[in-house]
Design an enzyme around this catalytic site. Structure first.
Site, PDB file in Angstrom:
ATOM      1  N   HIS A 138      32.486  36.777  35.458  1.00 12.96           N
ATOM      2  CA  HIS A 138      33.124  38.098  35.348  1.00 12.96           C
ATOM      3  C   HIS A 138      32.448  39.131  36.245  1.00 12.96           C
ATOM      4  O   HIS A 138      31.274  39.034  36.558  1.00 12.96           O
ATOM      5  CB  HIS A 138      33.196  38.587  33.891  1.00 12.96           C
ATOM      6  CG  HIS A 138      31.909  38.972  33.235  1.00 12.96           C
ATOM      7  ND1 HIS A 138      31.702  38.860  31.885  1.00 12.96           N
ATOM      8  CD2 HIS A 138      30.757  39.490  33.721  1.00 12.96           C
ATOM      9  CE1 HIS A 138      30.503  39.302  31.581  1.00 12.96           C
ATOM     10  NE2 HIS A 138      29.905  39.687  32.672  1.00 12.96           N
ATOM     11  N   GLU A 143      36.946  39.104  32.058  1.00 12.78           N
ATOM     12  CA  GLU A 143      36.713  37.732  31.623  1.00 12.78           C
ATOM     13  C   GLU A 143      37.756  36.800  32.235  1.00 12.78           C
ATOM     14  O   GLU A 143      38.774  37.260  32.767  1.00 12.78           O
ATOM     15  CB  GLU A 143      36.761  37.701  30.095  1.00 12.78           C
ATOM     16  CG  GLU A 143      35.746  38.627  29.414  1.00 12.78           C
ATOM     17  CD  GLU A 143      34.299  38.165  29.567  1.00 12.78           C
ATOM     18  OE1 GLU A 143      33.929  37.688  30.656  1.00 12.78           O
ATOM     19  OE2 GLU A 143      33.528  38.302  28.604  1.00 12.78           O
TER      20      GLU A 143
HETATM   21  C1  GLP Z   1      27.261  42.484  31.840  1.00  9.80           C
HETATM   22  C2  GLP Z   1      28.078  43.508  32.614  1.00  9.80           C
HETATM   23  C3  GLP Z   1      28.448  42.967  33.968  1.00  9.80           C
HETATM   24  C4  GLP Z   1      27.236  42.375  34.682  1.00  9.80           C
HETATM   25  C5  GLP Z   1      26.605  41.285  33.846  1.00  9.80           C
HETATM   26  C6  GLP Z   1      25.399  40.646  34.526  1.00  9.80           C
HETATM   27  O1  GLP Z   1      28.063  41.510  31.284  1.00  9.80           O
HETATM   28  N1  GLP Z   1      29.259  43.887  31.910  1.00  9.80           N
HETATM   29  O2  GLP Z   1      28.998  44.017  34.742  1.00  9.80           O
HETATM   30  O3  GLP Z   1      27.619  41.861  35.910  1.00  9.80           O
HETATM   31  O4  GLP Z   1      26.226  41.896  32.631  1.00  9.80           O
HETATM   32  O5  GLP Z   1      24.295  40.676  33.698  1.00  9.80           O
HETATM   33  P1  GLP Z   1      22.818  40.256  34.122  1.00  9.80           P
HETATM   34  O6  GLP Z   1      22.443  41.080  35.297  1.00  9.80           O
HETATM   35  O7  GLP Z   1      22.009  40.590  32.909  1.00  9.80           O
HETATM   36  O8  GLP Z   1      22.858  38.815  34.441  1.00  9.80           O
END
Ligand code: GLP
Length: 262
Positions: A138, A143
């Site tokens: 995503h 999703e």
């Molecule tokens: C969340 C956000 C996303 C982001 C993702 C990545 O789900 N809604 O926009 O890309 O986290 O998270 P992380 O950087 O913790 O892997």
């Protein structure tokens, strides 16, 4: 699409922050799209440091975040409103009135989403949209099966996202099951996209998003349609990409990146 592979997480984070800083210096009234997550925490720490040490000026900048959980108030420690204040807004000289996130507490969520789209349009559209990538591919909370033309709306979160983000909550069972998110179509309208992916756990999904077919099953693959999208990764996240040598060659030879090569 361009892919820039840096040696490690620190170098990839610094490069992403420098790309943002360059755009902001060139256009102080930049409309900046922001993201959340662990990857972004490090980018925001760098931007805050650049503000402190180099005077990077956010005073005229406007921001629009990608998403927010449904049902969490801005002062809830697990909300993205809180995350943004804690990691970025309180550490730079931005006018808080110029910062925007969808309101997951709105009485009418559909209206809230329409209004968010209107605010972005009234600001003249997003100049640079910062993105991470979720375990299920995503961007924002788009999703799998999110329409490639989708707009800001309410979305049910998948088990993969609940597994990925749950541990960030004091009690993971309190994680909301729904979010408000800019759509894939909204994101594709931004003038420039910058996706940062680091760590081995992103390698498989990143390769599918960058080198696989465009599919609504992996929202990040829609970025292949974007006219100006840059993916910054570390070696670990790039490990499943097949055309790494070609991406390195482009980075070494593109005049646009001259300032960013050491
Ligand atoms: C969340 C956000 C996303 C982001 C993702 C990545 O789900 N809604 O926009 O890309 O986290 O998270 P992380 O950087 O913790 O892997």
């Amino acid at each position: 699409m361009e892919v820039i592979i840096q040696h490690d997480e620190e170098a990839a984070t610094v490069l992403a922050a420098r790309i943002i800083a360059r755009r902001l210096r060139a256009k102080p009234k930049l409309v900046l799209g922001l993201a959340t997550g662990r990857t972004m925490e490090r980018v925001y720490a760098k931007l805050a440091e650049m503000h402190r040490k180099e005077g990077l000026d956010f005073s005229l900048c406007q921001t629009f975040n990608l998403d927010e959980y449904v049902g969490l108030a801005p002062d809830n420690r697990d909300s993205y409103h809180f995350f943004m204040k804690e990691h970025l807004f309180s550490r730079i000289n931005i006018d808080i009135r110029n910062t925007h996130l969808p309101n997951g507490m709105a009485a009418d969520l559909e209206k809230e989403c329409e209004n968010y789209e209107r605010l972005i349009a009234n600001a003249g559209g997003i100049d640079l949209q910062l993105l991470g990538i979720g375990a299920d591919g995503h961007i924002g909370f788009n999703e799998p099966l999110s329409a490639l033309k989708s707009r800001t709306r309410e979305k049910a979160l998948t088990p993969a996202t609940i597994r990925q983000n749950g541990p960030l909550f004091d009690s993971p069972d309190k994680m909301p099951r729904r979010g408000l998110t800019m759509g894939v179509g909204t994101i594709l309208e931004s003038k420039q996209c910058l996706l940062l992916a680091t760590g081995a756990e992103k390698a498989e999904i990143l390769a599918r998003a960058v080198e696989g077919p465009i599919t609504s099953m992996i929202s990040a693959s829609a970025l292949q349609l974007h006219q100006r999208c840059c993916i910054v990764t570390d070696e670990a996240a790039a490990s499943r990409l097949e055309e790494k040598d070609y991406y390195r060659w482009v980075f070494e030879n593109e005049p646009e990146w001259a300032d960013f090569r050491k």
